[in-house]
Scaffold this motif. Structure first.
Motif, PDB file in Angstrom:
ATOM      1  N   UNK A 119       0.721  -1.578   0.162  1.00 23.38           N
ATOM      2  CA  UNK A 119       0.072  -0.033   0.120  1.00 23.38           C
ATOM      3  C   UNK A 119       1.139   1.133   0.297  1.00 23.38           C
ATOM      4  N   UNK A 120       2.036   1.233   1.046  1.00 27.69           N
ATOM      5  CA  UNK A 120       2.673   2.739   0.411  1.00 27.69           C
ATOM      6  C   UNK A 120       3.368   2.478  -0.918  1.00 27.69           C
ATOM      7  N   UNK A 121       3.052   1.620  -1.316  1.00 29.75           N
ATOM      8  CA  UNK A 121       4.175   1.451  -3.355  1.00 29.75           C
ATOM      9  C   UNK A 121       2.952   2.339  -3.723  1.00 29.75           C
ATOM     10  N   UNK A 122       1.934   1.702  -3.481  1.00 32.72           N
ATOM     11  CA  UNK A 122       0.572   2.198  -3.769  1.00 32.72           C
ATOM     12  C   UNK A 122       0.822   3.568  -4.256  1.00 32.72           C
ATOM     13  N   UNK A 123       0.540   3.665  -2.281  1.00 34.99           N
ATOM     14  CA  UNK A 123       0.554   5.302  -2.883  1.00 34.99           C
ATOM     15  C   UNK A 123       1.866   6.536  -3.246  1.00 34.99           C
ATOM     16  N   UNK A 131      -1.295   3.093 -15.946  1.00 37.70           N
ATOM     17  CA  UNK A 131      -2.259   1.929 -14.623  1.00 37.70           C
ATOM     18  C   UNK A 131      -1.568   0.851 -13.601  1.00 37.70           C
ATOM     19  N   UNK A 132      -1.865   0.487 -12.872  1.00 36.34           N
ATOM     20  CA  UNK A 132      -1.540  -0.251 -11.804  1.00 36.34           C
ATOM     21  C   UNK A 132      -2.133  -1.589 -11.512  1.00 36.34           C
ATOM     22  N   UNK A 133      -0.760  -2.505 -11.876  1.00 37.29           N
ATOM     23  CA  UNK A 133      -1.122  -4.130 -11.624  1.00 37.29           C
ATOM     24  C   UNK A 133      -0.551  -4.394 -10.079  1.00 37.29           C
ATOM     25  N   UNK A 134      -1.148  -5.559  -9.685  1.00 40.31           N
ATOM     26  CA  UNK A 134      -0.385  -6.046  -9.002  1.00 40.31           C
ATOM     27  C   UNK A 134      -0.362  -7.067  -9.148  1.00 40.31           C
ATOM     28  N   UNK A 135       0.972  -7.643  -8.472  1.00 37.11           N
ATOM     29  CA  UNK A 135       1.313  -9.044  -8.960  1.00 37.11           C
ATOM     30  C   UNK A 135       1.800  -9.673  -7.358  1.00 37.11           C
ATOM     31  N   UNK A 136       0.175 -10.757  -6.901  1.00 31.67           N
ATOM     32  CA  UNK A 136       0.519 -11.216  -5.582  1.00 31.67           C
ATOM     33  C   UNK A 136      -0.245 -12.854  -6.238  1.00 31.67           C
ATOM     34  N   UNK A 137       1.272 -13.486  -5.739  1.00 33.94           N
ATOM     35  CA  UNK A 137       0.800 -15.205  -6.215  1.00 33.94           C
ATOM     36  C   UNK A 137      -0.002 -15.393  -5.150  1.00 33.94           C
ATOM     37  N   UNK A 160     -10.501  -4.996  -2.019  1.00 35.61           N
ATOM     38  CA  UNK A 160     -11.396  -3.705  -1.914  1.00 35.61           C
ATOM     39  C   UNK A 160     -10.750  -2.435  -1.921  1.00 35.61           C
ATOM     40  N   UNK A 161      -9.969  -2.346  -0.574  1.00 39.21           N
ATOM     41  CA  UNK A 161      -8.849  -1.522  -0.756  1.00 39.21           C
ATOM     42  C   UNK A 161      -8.184  -1.294  -1.697  1.00 39.21           C
ATOM     43  N   UNK A 162      -6.972  -2.091  -2.209  1.00 35.79           N
ATOM     44  CA  UNK A 162      -6.581  -2.028  -2.911  1.00 35.79           C
ATOM     45  C   UNK A 162      -6.891  -1.101  -4.619  1.00 35.79           C
ATOM     46  N   UNK A 163      -8.081  -1.466  -4.407  1.00 40.75           N
ATOM     47  CA  UNK A 163      -9.220  -1.155  -5.999  1.00 40.75           C
ATOM     48  C   UNK A 163      -9.147   0.563  -6.106  1.00 40.75           C
ATOM     49  N   UNK A 164      -9.520   0.682  -4.263  1.00 36.59           N
ATOM     50  CA  UNK A 164      -9.897   2.124  -4.038  1.00 36.59           C
ATOM     51  C   UNK A 164      -8.826   2.574  -4.282  1.00 36.59           C
ATOM     52  N   UNK A 165      -7.690   2.555  -3.908  1.00 39.66           N
ATOM     53  CA  UNK A 165      -6.581   3.249  -4.165  1.00 39.66           C
ATOM     54  C   UNK A 165      -5.981   2.927  -5.993  1.00 39.66           C
ATOM     55  N   UNK A 166      -6.805   2.481  -6.341  1.00 40.04           N
ATOM     56  CA  UNK A 166      -6.247   3.127  -7.952  1.00 40.04           C
ATOM     57  C   UNK A 166      -5.647   1.440  -8.675  1.00 40.04           C
TER      58      UNK A 166
END
Length: 398
Positions: A119-123, A131-137, A160-166
């Motif tokens: 979340x800190x990186x996204x912030x 575009x932001x894509x999260x790879x979380x194996x 839901x939280x990560x989606x709201x962060x973009x």
């Protein structure tokens, strides 16, 4: 890479950049190397176009770090511009080897710590990426995917939280329950599985395996893994079976109802090789008990294939089970942290997922259909045909 011709005619949505968290450094470097090689070799129309500068690069990893203050608080810092980039953030929430100092003590990062760093990186991106894509194996809190009584819904809330962060797209592997994507139905959610890498690792290590109904069967250790087992068995052209976990629902230990016994549902396995397939090995007690029962039923060889090898209670019980001949090989992927002693074990095989992950990133960056990489059925059948032809050629030479 599958369907390479589609990438040759496709245009990237934006310049590609990877953020590799410290938890996934080893895997991230392998993925980066594959991407570098892919784009050097591909004959894409954007390769020599000045408008797509940076399409071919020696490094796609963004210079970024997450720091900790002495109090244990943290911050993320990006050292280069990400404006207009197609950003892929790779994080391994199961890596328990990353430490930091807090009030003079050494602490090791938990899944919660890795999630906070994500979340800190996204912030720090601050909405500037294209575009932001999260790879979380290993999907954060994926095992807490449904509510029974007064329980939290951690995985759904995290999505839901990560989606709201973009975050635009979530990329995961062998999710415990993919239906958790319903928490954010308007965001991309891609769930990939590693059966092709499993069969490659197994057949590369043991060329005496015979892939037919008379010699091999695929087993699900519980009802939750049945879909995986059925798909794997159908592709291999063999039968499948299942163990049913009989639980004591009157008792709760460590948040779970204890398993009373494993009951087998399936055909006779006498003299057959067995592949047990599941999404994870946690403590391993249930998996070892399943393997022990299969050997007691006169299974010839037992191979355990799991996407995530967590080994939360260490390797001692697996060493003991191997010495007692309960199983012959364990195959896990390198999608999560592998404890240092694991690769030295004679029973361990690694299914390398880095090339597969690089191809996922490359196709997604070009907005190409993910059907190109989703179902490896044809790749598995081609590989098996090659393997069987080798067997035929070997027999003819004798």
């Amino acid at each position: 890479m599958p369907n390479l011709h589609e990438l040759e005619a496709a245009i990237p949505v934006a310049p590609l950049k990877l953020v590799v968290m410290d938890s996934a450094a080893m895997l991230g470097n392998k993925v980066n190397n594959h991407l570098v090689n892919f784009r050097r070799d591909v004959k894409n129309i954007a390769k020599n176009d000045p408008a797509f500068e940076g399409y071919v690069s020696d490094n796609y990893i963004l210079d970024a770090s997450c720091y900790r203050f002495g109090s244990g608080e943290g911050k993320a810092v990006l050292y280069e511009s990400i404006r207009g980039k197609d950003l892929f953030i790779l994080v391994d929430v199961c890596n328990h080897s990353i430490s930091y100092r807090m009030n003079g003590y050494t602490n090791y990062k938990s899944p919660d710590d890795h999630y906070q760093d994500l979340k800190r990186i996204i912030s720090a991106v601050n909405g500037k990426a294209h575009r932001i894509n999260v790879i979380m194996p290993f999907l954060y809190e994926g095992r807490q995917h449904k509510r029974s009584g007064r329980e939290s819904l951690d995985c759904a809330y995290a999505i839901e939280e990560l989606s709201n962060m973009g975050v635009n797209n979530f990329i995961t592997f062998d999710a415990h329950d993919p239906r958790v994507q319903n928490a954010e139905p308007l965001r991309g959610f891609d769930n990939f599985t590693p059966p092709y890498q499993f069969i490659r690792a197994l057949l590369a290590a043991d060329d005496s395996l015979l892939i037919d109904k008379e010699h091999l069967i695929v087993i699900s250790p519980d009802e939750g893994a049945l879909d995986r087992a059925v798909y794997f068995a159908n592709v291999l052209g063999v039968d499948t079976g299942m163990f049913y976990k009989r639980r004591d629902y009157s008792t709760i230990i460590n948040g779970k109802n204890p398993i009373v016994a494993h009951e087998f549902l399936g055909d006779n396995i006498d003299g057959k090789d067995v592949i047990i397939i599941d999404d994870m090995i946690s403590s391993g007690g249930s998996m070892i008990d399943t393997a022990r029962q299969l050997k007691a039923m006169n299974a010839k060889r037992v191979y355990i294939c799991c996407t995530f090898g967590l080994f939360t209670d260490g390797l001692a019980r697996f060493d003991e089970a191997y010495e007692k001949c309960y199983f012959d090989k364990i195959v896990t992927t390198n999608l999560t942290y592998q404890i240092p002693d694991l690769k030295s074990r004679p029973y361990y095989l690694e299914a390398d997922m880095s090339k597969f992950m690089a191809s996922i990133i490359d196709f997604m960056n070009h907005d190409s259909s993910m059907a190109n990489v989703y179902t490896p059925t044809e790749k598995i059948r081609e590989f098996l045909a090659s393997y069987n032809n080798r067997e035929i050629a070997y027999s003819l030479n004798e």
